[in-house]
Design a protein around this motif. Structure first.
Motif, PDB file in Angstrom:
ATOM      1  N   PHE A   1     -10.795   7.613 -43.933  1.00 45.67           N
ATOM      2  CA  PHE A   1     -10.641   9.110 -44.186  1.00 45.67           C
ATOM      3  C   PHE A   1      -9.243   9.764 -43.448  1.00 45.67           C
ATOM      4  CE2 PHE A   1     -11.146  13.514 -43.286  1.00 45.67           C
ATOM      5  CZ  PHE A   1     -11.168  14.137 -44.554  1.00 45.67           C
ATOM      6  N   GLU A   2      -9.237   9.159 -42.208  1.00 45.69           N
ATOM      7  CA  GLU A   2      -8.286   9.720 -41.204  1.00 45.69           C
ATOM      8  C   GLU A   2      -6.938   9.072 -41.648  1.00 45.69           C
ATOM      9  OE1 GLU A   2      -6.798   8.203 -36.761  1.00 45.69           O
ATOM     10  OE2 GLU A   2      -8.884   8.326 -37.258  1.00 45.69           O
ATOM     11  N   GLY A   3      -6.861   8.250 -42.287  1.00 49.70           N
ATOM     12  CA  GLY A   3      -5.471   7.659 -42.917  1.00 49.70           C
ATOM     13  C   GLY A   3      -5.296   8.365 -44.122  1.00 49.70           C
ATOM     14  N   ALA A   4      -6.057   8.192 -44.925  1.00 45.45           N
ATOM     15  CA  ALA A   4      -5.872   8.922 -46.115  1.00 45.45           C
ATOM     16  C   ALA A   4      -5.283  10.494 -46.016  1.00 45.45           C
ATOM     17  CB  ALA A   4      -7.041   9.055 -46.851  1.00 45.45           C
ATOM     18  N   LYS A   5      -5.794  11.019 -45.050  1.00 44.40           N
ATOM     19  CA  LYS A   5      -5.542  12.628 -44.806  1.00 44.40           C
ATOM     20  C   LYS A   5      -4.164  12.613 -44.099  1.00 44.40           C
ATOM     21  CE  LYS A   5      -7.149  16.537 -41.934  1.00 44.40           C
ATOM     22  NZ  LYS A   5      -8.203  16.985 -40.863  1.00 44.40           N
ATOM     23  N   ALA A   6      -3.933  11.709 -43.124  1.00 42.96           N
ATOM     24  CA  ALA A   6      -2.815  11.595 -42.476  1.00 42.96           C
ATOM     25  C   ALA A   6      -1.490  11.475 -43.396  1.00 42.96           C
ATOM     26  CB  ALA A   6      -2.710  10.717 -41.561  1.00 42.96           C
ATOM     27  N   SER A   7      -1.677  10.782 -44.563  1.00 41.93           N
ATOM     28  CA  SER A   7      -0.810  10.304 -45.625  1.00 41.93           C
ATOM     29  C   SER A   7      -0.134  11.632 -46.034  1.00 41.93           C
ATOM     30  CB  SER A   7      -1.463   9.679 -46.720  1.00 41.93           C
ATOM     31  OG  SER A   7      -1.822  10.294 -47.588  1.00 41.93           O
ATOM     32  N   GLY A   8      -0.885  12.933 -45.928  1.00 39.71           N
ATOM     33  CA  GLY A   8      -0.183  14.080 -46.287  1.00 39.71           C
ATOM     34  C   GLY A   8      -0.200  14.111 -47.906  1.00 39.71           C
ATOM     35  N   HIS A   9      -0.722  13.091 -48.659  1.00 35.71           N
ATOM     36  CA  HIS A   9      -0.703  13.276 -50.094  1.00 35.71           C
ATOM     37  C   HIS A   9      -1.889  13.894 -50.701  1.00 35.71           C
ATOM     38  CE1 HIS A   9       3.168  11.219 -50.759  1.00 35.71           C
ATOM     39  NE2 HIS A   9       2.894  10.299 -49.593  1.00 35.71           N
ATOM     40  N   PHE A  10      -2.854  13.867 -50.072  1.00 33.37           N
ATOM     41  CA  PHE A  10      -4.095  14.556 -50.608  1.00 33.37           C
ATOM     42  C   PHE A  10      -4.842  15.814 -49.817  1.00 33.37           C
ATOM     43  CE2 PHE A  10      -3.958   9.788 -50.661  1.00 33.37           C
ATOM     44  CZ  PHE A  10      -3.473   9.705 -52.086  1.00 33.37           C
ATOM     45  N   PRO A  11      -5.239  16.716 -50.531  1.00 31.24           N
ATOM     46  CA  PRO A  11      -5.936  17.617 -49.595  1.00 31.24           C
ATOM     47  C   PRO A  11      -7.459  17.105 -49.121  1.00 31.24           C
ATOM     48  CG  PRO A  11      -6.361  17.997 -52.026  1.00 31.24           C
ATOM     49  CD  PRO A  11      -5.252  17.051 -51.965  1.00 31.24           C
ATOM     50  N   PRO A  12      -7.889  17.196 -47.886  1.00 30.06           N
ATOM     51  CA  PRO A  12      -9.021  16.392 -47.354  1.00 30.06           C
ATOM     52  C   PRO A  12     -10.246  16.576 -48.328  1.00 30.06           C
ATOM     53  CG  PRO A  12      -8.119  17.742 -45.648  1.00 30.06           C
ATOM     54  CD  PRO A  12      -7.055  18.059 -46.784  1.00 30.06           C
ATOM     55  N   GLU A  13     -10.322  17.755 -48.538  1.00 29.54           N
ATOM     56  CA  GLU A  13     -11.734  18.014 -49.544  1.00 29.54           C
ATOM     57  C   GLU A  13     -11.822  17.089 -50.805  1.00 29.54           C
ATOM     58  OE1 GLU A  13      -8.733  21.242 -50.587  1.00 29.54           O
ATOM     59  OE2 GLU A  13      -9.509  20.265 -48.744  1.00 29.54           O
ATOM     60  N   ALA A  14     -10.510  16.547 -51.223  1.00 29.44           N
ATOM     61  CA  ALA A  14     -10.483  15.679 -52.486  1.00 29.44           C
ATOM     62  C   ALA A  14     -10.627  14.299 -52.281  1.00 29.44           C
ATOM     63  CB  ALA A  14      -9.001  15.838 -53.321  1.00 29.44           C
TER      64      ALA A  14
ATOM     65  N   MET B   1     -11.134  19.362 -63.681  1.00 30.70           N
ATOM     66  CA  MET B   1     -10.916  19.104 -62.267  1.00 30.70           C
ATOM     67  C   MET B   1     -10.724  17.424 -62.035  1.00 30.70           C
ATOM     68  SD  MET B   1     -13.690  20.046 -59.235  1.00 30.70           S
ATOM     69  CE  MET B   1     -15.098  19.323 -60.308  1.00 30.70           C
ATOM     70  N   HIS B   2      -9.591  17.237 -61.300  1.00 31.12           N
ATOM     71  CA  HIS B   2      -9.431  15.813 -60.802  1.00 31.12           C
ATOM     72  C   HIS B   2      -9.518  15.781 -59.442  1.00 31.12           C
ATOM     73  CE1 HIS B   2      -7.616  15.063 -64.702  1.00 31.12           C
ATOM     74  NE2 HIS B   2      -6.790  15.809 -64.791  1.00 31.12           N
ATOM     75  N   THR B   3     -10.725  15.170 -59.224  1.00 28.16           N
ATOM     76  CA  THR B   3     -11.406  14.924 -57.668  1.00 28.16           C
ATOM     77  C   THR B   3     -10.950  13.502 -57.214  1.00 28.16           C
ATOM     78  OG1 THR B   3     -13.232  14.261 -58.442  1.00 28.16           O
ATOM     79  CG2 THR B   3     -13.013  16.465 -58.222  1.00 28.16           C
ATOM     80  N   VAL B   4      -9.903  13.099 -57.624  1.00 26.91           N
ATOM     81  CA  VAL B   4      -9.330  11.833 -56.984  1.00 26.91           C
ATOM     82  C   VAL B   4      -8.530  11.998 -55.794  1.00 26.91           C
ATOM     83  CG1 VAL B   4      -9.462  10.073 -58.983  1.00 26.91           C
ATOM     84  CG2 VAL B   4      -7.345  11.671 -58.570  1.00 26.91           C
ATOM     85  N   PRO B   5      -8.372  11.421 -54.759  1.00 27.16           N
ATOM     86  CA  PRO B   5      -8.277   9.879 -54.800  1.00 27.16           C
ATOM     87  C   PRO B   5      -9.768   9.291 -54.489  1.00 27.16           C
ATOM     88  CG  PRO B   5      -7.431  10.686 -52.941  1.00 27.16           C
ATOM     89  CD  PRO B   5      -7.824  11.899 -53.720  1.00 27.16           C
ATOM     90  N   ASN B   6      -9.983   8.146 -54.813  1.00 30.54           N
ATOM     91  CA  ASN B   6     -11.394   7.303 -54.509  1.00 30.54           C
ATOM     92  C   ASN B   6     -10.689   6.074 -53.468  1.00 30.54           C
ATOM     93  OD1 ASN B   6     -13.424   8.451 -55.952  1.00 30.54           O
ATOM     94  ND2 ASN B   6     -11.873   8.270 -57.496  1.00 30.54           N
ATOM     95  N   PHE B   7     -11.522   6.213 -52.453  1.00 26.82           N
ATOM     96  CA  PHE B   7     -11.129   5.057 -51.585  1.00 26.82           C
ATOM     97  C   PHE B   7     -12.345   4.241 -51.331  1.00 26.82           C
ATOM     98  CE2 PHE B   7      -7.583   7.841 -50.354  1.00 26.82           C
ATOM     99  CZ  PHE B   7      -6.805   7.211 -49.890  1.00 26.82           C
ATOM    100  N   ILE B   8     -12.296   2.577 -51.959  1.00 26.20           N
ATOM    101  CA  ILE B   8     -13.349   1.893 -51.664  1.00 26.20           C
ATOM    102  C   ILE B   8     -13.049   0.933 -50.678  1.00 26.20           C
ATOM    103  CG2 ILE B   8     -14.592   0.147 -53.329  1.00 26.20           C
ATOM    104  CD1 ILE B   8     -12.913   2.976 -55.019  1.00 26.20           C
TER     105      ILE B   8
END
Length: 116
Positions: free
Chosen positions: A29-42, A1-8
């Protein structure tokens, strides 16, 4: 299971005089989600306040986001992620702060993780 991305979120400790840690995490989180590249739960976010640092020029504080993502994305995709991540941060009412975002590739072949 790959649970990245990690935003530090690395930031000057005194920045919390202007913005709460919760708000910083919410904006990233808002920006990472808005990028469309990651599922919010990841999306995972961590805070790293820095007590000791030195900035030159006029900035008193800094805010730097390291977005650790699995390798394989194009430069265009990485730009989409970094731009989407910084956009909500620009809406904060901050003074004398240098803000930046960096995309860090995680070597896909050697990455392992585990969730209990």
């Amino acid at each position: 299971m790959h649970t990245v991305p990690n935003f530090i979120i690395e930031y000057s400790e005194s920045l919390t005089e202007q913005v709460s840690e919760e708000t910083l995490m919410d904006k990233v989180f808002e920006g990472a989600k808005a990028s469309g590249h990651f599922p919010p739960e990841a999306i995972k976010i961590r805070l790293e306040p820095r007590k000791g640092y030195r900035l030159h020029d006029k900035q008193k504080d800094f805010l730097h986001v390291h977005a650790h993502i699995l390798s394989g994305r194009t430069d265009e995709q990485k730009t989409e992620i970094s731009t989407a991540t910084i956009t909500p941060l620009k809406t904060l009412s901050l003074e004398s702060v240098f803000v930046s975002v960096e995309i860090v590739d995680i070597h896909r072949a050697s990455f392992v993780d585990y969730a209990y």
